[in-house]
Write a protein that holds these residues in place. Structure first.
Motif, PDB file in Angstrom:
ATOM      1  N   LEU A   1       6.586  -3.504   9.455  1.00  0.00           N
ATOM      2  CA  LEU A   1       6.031  -3.868   8.155  1.00  0.00           C
ATOM      3  C   LEU A   1       4.950  -4.947   8.251  1.00  0.00           C
ATOM      4  N   ALA A   2       4.713  -5.474   9.435  1.00  0.00           N
ATOM      5  CA  ALA A   2       3.825  -6.634   9.581  1.00  0.00           C
ATOM      6  C   ALA A   2       2.351  -6.271   9.739  1.00  0.00           C
ATOM      7  N   GLY A   3       1.991  -5.015   9.607  1.00  0.00           N
ATOM      8  CA  GLY A   3       0.593  -4.626   9.747  1.00  0.00           C
ATOM      9  C   GLY A   3       0.476  -3.175  10.173  1.00  0.00           C
ATOM     10  N   LYS A   4      -0.690  -2.847  10.718  1.00  0.00           N
ATOM     11  CA  LYS A   4      -0.976  -1.452  11.059  1.00  0.00           C
ATOM     12  C   LYS A   4      -1.719  -1.374  12.391  1.00  0.00           C
ATOM     13  N   PRO A   5      -1.658  -0.215  13.047  1.00  0.00           N
ATOM     14  CA  PRO A   5      -2.536   0.007  14.204  1.00  0.00           C
ATOM     15  C   PRO A   5      -3.962   0.230  13.698  1.00  0.00           C
ATOM     16  N   VAL A   6      -4.943  -0.183  14.499  1.00  0.00           N
ATOM     17  CA  VAL A   6      -6.345  -0.150  14.065  1.00  0.00           C
ATOM     18  C   VAL A   6      -7.216   0.448  15.169  1.00  0.00           C
ATOM     19  N   THR A   7      -8.111   1.342  14.774  1.00  0.00           N
ATOM     20  CA  THR A   7      -9.145   1.816  15.703  1.00  0.00           C
ATOM     21  C   THR A   7     -10.495   1.360  15.165  1.00  0.00           C
TER      22      THR A   7
ATOM     23  N   ALA B   1     -13.622  -0.443  11.079  1.00  0.00           N
ATOM     24  CA  ALA B   1     -12.239  -0.592  11.544  1.00  0.00           C
ATOM     25  C   ALA B   1     -11.337   0.189  10.600  1.00  0.00           C
ATOM     26  N   LYS B   2     -10.510   1.053  11.166  1.00  0.00           N
ATOM     27  CA  LYS B   2      -9.600   1.865  10.358  1.00  0.00           C
ATOM     28  C   LYS B   2      -8.165   1.433  10.608  1.00  0.00           C
ATOM     29  N   LYS B   3      -7.523   0.948   9.547  1.00  0.00           N
ATOM     30  CA  LYS B   3      -6.117   0.577   9.624  1.00  0.00           C
ATOM     31  C   LYS B   3      -5.282   1.791   9.212  1.00  0.00           C
ATOM     32  N   TRP B   4      -4.565   2.350  10.175  1.00  0.00           N
ATOM     33  CA  TRP B   4      -3.814   3.580   9.942  1.00  0.00           C
ATOM     34  C   TRP B   4      -2.407   3.255   9.420  1.00  0.00           C
ATOM     35  N   HIS B   5      -2.060   3.795   8.259  1.00  0.00           N
ATOM     36  CA  HIS B   5      -0.677   3.639   7.796  1.00  0.00           C
ATOM     37  C   HIS B   5       0.109   4.929   7.990  1.00  0.00           C
TER      38      HIS B   5
ATOM     39  N   LEU C   1       2.154   3.554   1.727  1.00  0.00           N
ATOM     40  CA  LEU C   1       1.116   2.538   1.853  1.00  0.00           C
ATOM     41  C   LEU C   1       1.524   1.222   1.201  1.00  0.00           C
ATOM     42  N   GLY C   2       2.240   1.306   0.087  1.00  0.00           N
ATOM     43  CA  GLY C   2       2.605   0.108  -0.650  1.00  0.00           C
ATOM     44  C   GLY C   2       3.490  -0.863   0.113  1.00  0.00           C
ATOM     45  N   LEU C   3       4.148  -0.398   1.160  1.00  0.00           N
ATOM     46  CA  LEU C   3       5.013  -1.276   1.951  1.00  0.00           C
ATOM     47  C   LEU C   3       4.205  -2.199   2.862  1.00  0.00           C
ATOM     48  N   GLY C   4       2.938  -1.866   3.083  1.00  0.00           N
ATOM     49  CA  GLY C   4       2.066  -2.761   3.836  1.00  0.00           C
ATOM     50  C   GLY C   4       2.063  -2.588   5.334  1.00  0.00           C
TER      51      GLY C   4
END
Length: 368
Positions: A105-111, A36-40, A51-54
């Protein structure tokens, strides 16, 4: 399956690998390894969130466009590309159509993709090279962000790192994986850049899969870094492995390739062409979001206001549904102007109400 993957990723205390664009998590699902890749951020975007903002400034439509593009390419090159099996967005619920709020800021899109099987010995060599490269690259990128360095100021650092890691990868895996040296030798003003690259690769070796990708309108990006080396038995054509990052770079070439490859299977051809149309629509809406997000940030001066950005996203989702169902009956530029005008001329509560009244409600009526 996606819900199961999402739950397993949430259990992990930290990522297994950090790349330039995201954090990767390896999880076992039904005895199978899944990444699973969380894209920032994305190299295709002109702006990104540190990235530090989450969180991530990528749109809630972006992961769907990426998933569709990867799955389409995999249909054409099943033995040479990773299999992306799904995607989700930590910042939204399962159904964007009923979303009421959106918090970047609540997360990231994920593939999520199946792990590509590789040659253990070659993969170990590649992993060592990649680990040392990214240790230096990401430390330099983080320091550049802390100093506020511009992209132009950081370019010499990135270029030197790219040259060094490419040389090490080519030495380890062989010249068939080399692309950068060919890119530097082409005429960038030629409208058929992909064709140029395909011809140069075929001149080196007619069987190299990268030539097939380019002729099909697909760019393998930076294959020296984004490649899992395999065996010649499982991957008979060079560079003998699996590409893990790629994009649709020429829509006409890509559509023509679908029609050609599945000419004897009309049902499959039409299924893929329909999926490609959905990919184009998601890409269109994703681009609209990017421009509207900049207007939103300028108007709100960086305040969260998840209800307002959520309503903007919901407006775009209804526009996407209308376009999927009826075609481009609504001019995208006109939709963008209407939303932008509401954002910049109304306070947040009024903007929310106007988006619902003037844009969302009429589209919902048409969709009934």
């Amino acid at each position: 399956m996606v819900d199961q993957i999402r739950a397993e990723v949430a259990k992990k205390e930290t990522h297994d690998f950090r790349g330039e664009e995201g954090l990767l998590y390896r999880v076992p699902i039904n005895g199978e390894a899944i990444w699973a890749k969380k894209w920032h951020r994305s190299h295709t975007k002109g702006f990104y969130m540190p990235l530090g903002l989450g969180g991530s400034s990528l749109s809630p439509f972006w992961h769907r466009a990426v998933k569709l593009s990867y799955s389409l390419v995999h249909e054409l090159f099943p033995n040479d590309t990773i299999d992306v099996v799904g995607s989700y967005d930590e910042r939204t619920g399962p159904n964007l159509g009923v979303m009421r709020e959106f918090e970047p800021l609540a997360g990231k899109p994920v593939t999520v993709s199946r792990e590509a099987a590789g040659d253990p010995e070659l993969c170990a060599i590649r992993d060592d090279i990649m680990a040392s490269h990214y240790k230096v690259l990401l430390a330099g990128r983080d320091e550049g962000e802390r100093r506020g360095s511009t992209k132009a100021q950081m370019e010499p650092f990135f270029a030197a790192g790219r040259k060094e890691v490419n040389a090490r990868i080519v030495k380890a895996l062989g010249p068939e994986i080399d692309l950068d040296s060919l890119i530097s030798s082409i005429n960038a003003k030629d409208p058929d850049v992909l064709g140029q690259l395909a011809r140069k690769i075929r001149a080196r070796n007619p069987k190299n899969v990268m030539a097939d990708l380019y002729e099909a309108g697909v760019s393998p990006g930076h294959p020296e870094l984004n490649f899992v080396p395999g065996t010649k038995e499982s991957h008979p054509n060079p560079p003998h492995g699996t590409f893990v990052e790629f994009s649709i770079a020429d829509s006409k070439k890509f559509v023509d390739n679908i029609a050609k490859k599945f000419s004897n299977n009309p049902r499959k051809r039409d299924e893929l062409l329909s999926k490609f149309r959905s990919y184009e629509i998601y890409t269109l809406v994703d681009g609209l979001y990017d421009r509207l997000f900049l207007a939103f940030v300028q108007k709100t001066q960086g305040r969260g206001e998840p209800e307002l950005i959520g309503k903007i996203c919901l407006t775009l989702e209804k526009f996407r549904q209308i376009t999927e169902k009826f075609g481009l009956t609504i001019d995208p530029a006109a939709m963008e102007r209407s939303i932008t005008n509401i954002i910049i001329t109304a306070n947040s509560r009024e903007a929310i109400n106007r988006l619902q009244r003037e844009l969302i409600a009429p589209m919902e009526t048409a969709l009934v």
